[in-house]
Design an enzyme around this catalytic site. Sequence first.
Site: not given
Length: 333
Positions: A162, A233, A329
């Site tokens: 990520r 998320s 995130e």
Amino acid sequence: MPSIKNQHDLQPLNTFGIKASAQYFIEVSSEKDLPELPELKQDKILIMGGGSNILFTKDFEGIIVQMKISGINIEGEDEQSVIVSAGGGVEWDELVAFAVLRNLGGIENLSIIPGSVGAAPVQNIGAYGMEVKDTIEKVECYDLMTGMTITFSNRDCGFSYRYSVFKGEFKNRLLITKVYFRLKKPPHTLVTTYGNIAELLPENPSITDVRNIITGIRQSKLPDHKVTGNAGSFFKNPVVHEQTALKLKELYPGIPIFPEATGLAKISAAWLIDQSGCKGITRGRAGTHPKQPLVLINLGGASGSEIFELAQYVQGEVYEKFGIMLEPEVNVY
Ligand code: FAD
Ligand code: NAP
């Protein structure tokens, strides 16, 4: 020159559905627009694609540059692969559909992830055991500060879980205009070891079967952002040292842990949130999703601050129980 809009409404442009505005807003829909852009300072810019990984907690005081360059093209091929380019403004799933239709493999597990092609390298989008970094050949960018065009090879992008340099030092400076992908010709090595995908697939599955199965799972598990505002998320799965993971496993035998690079392990953030008593909770008009608590949801009319306060509450509860600080995130502004 692309027109600059003042006090532009951002509510329809972010998947949380948060009410906010941009002081200035420019849409870049062609490479010809790039040299026409005004001189910009990095701290006053926000680059946007589809707004599916952004939370606005206030109005944006500065200029938002939205990437809208379209076009998918086949650039070349060899025996095993085909090089496909896509404009930064192409909808990500349109590219997946293009690839699957032509039986080109490598991104089918990333089916129906919202957002744009230009944002895909930024956080190295991933799902169901696949990451976009494994198909990216090169990334073309425009430097909003110098007006230069720069091409990054896969290696230059500094991809990890990520993460990429576009999310780090070059955030809101390099506008990704085009991405080149190396997609595989058949026979395909399908990635079906994640969860129960393999059980759901027919015998001798095709990449179309994989796309259909993953689309079905996602639609049944995740809230549709067009109905219930969310940005997927909210937190990343924490990656900890193996020793820390082993200690946690002794204390909590049910904890889902997945080995990462040498000496590291990834823990399911959703499990930590659930075990901290935060699954399906609501605070004002913000909540955690009852099926997937890693997804924070707008229950209707929530402000960005309300969502962010809930995120901080969840972080606090998880930290108190497990000593792990969850990292967002989602990009918070
Ligand atoms: P935005 O939200 O507009 O921007 C995200 C970040 O990228 C910002 O920092 C922005 O500045 C930067 N950026 C955007 N475009 C460019 C560009 N052209 N050049 C430079 N920087 C740029 N993510 C996953 O990884 N896996 C998933 O499975 C997944 N599932 C999701 C499910 C749902 C329901 C939702 C709502 C989100 C999900 N996401 C997932 C998160 C999100 O879809 C991805 O991060 C997506 O790549 C964001 O694309 P976007 O165009 O909406 O980017
Ligand atoms: P899930 O399958 O319930 O699994 C929970 C977590 O455990 C996931 O986050 C996943 O990590 C990890 N995991 C499970 N099986 C794994 C395996 N075999 N190998 C390695 N890691 C494993 O998760 P879910 O919420 O339904 O999501 C399914 C997939 O879609 C995941 O890959 C997830 O990342 C992706 N997704 C991402 C977003 C987002 O916004 N980022 C939103 C929805 C779904 P990973 O996340 O690293 O895969």
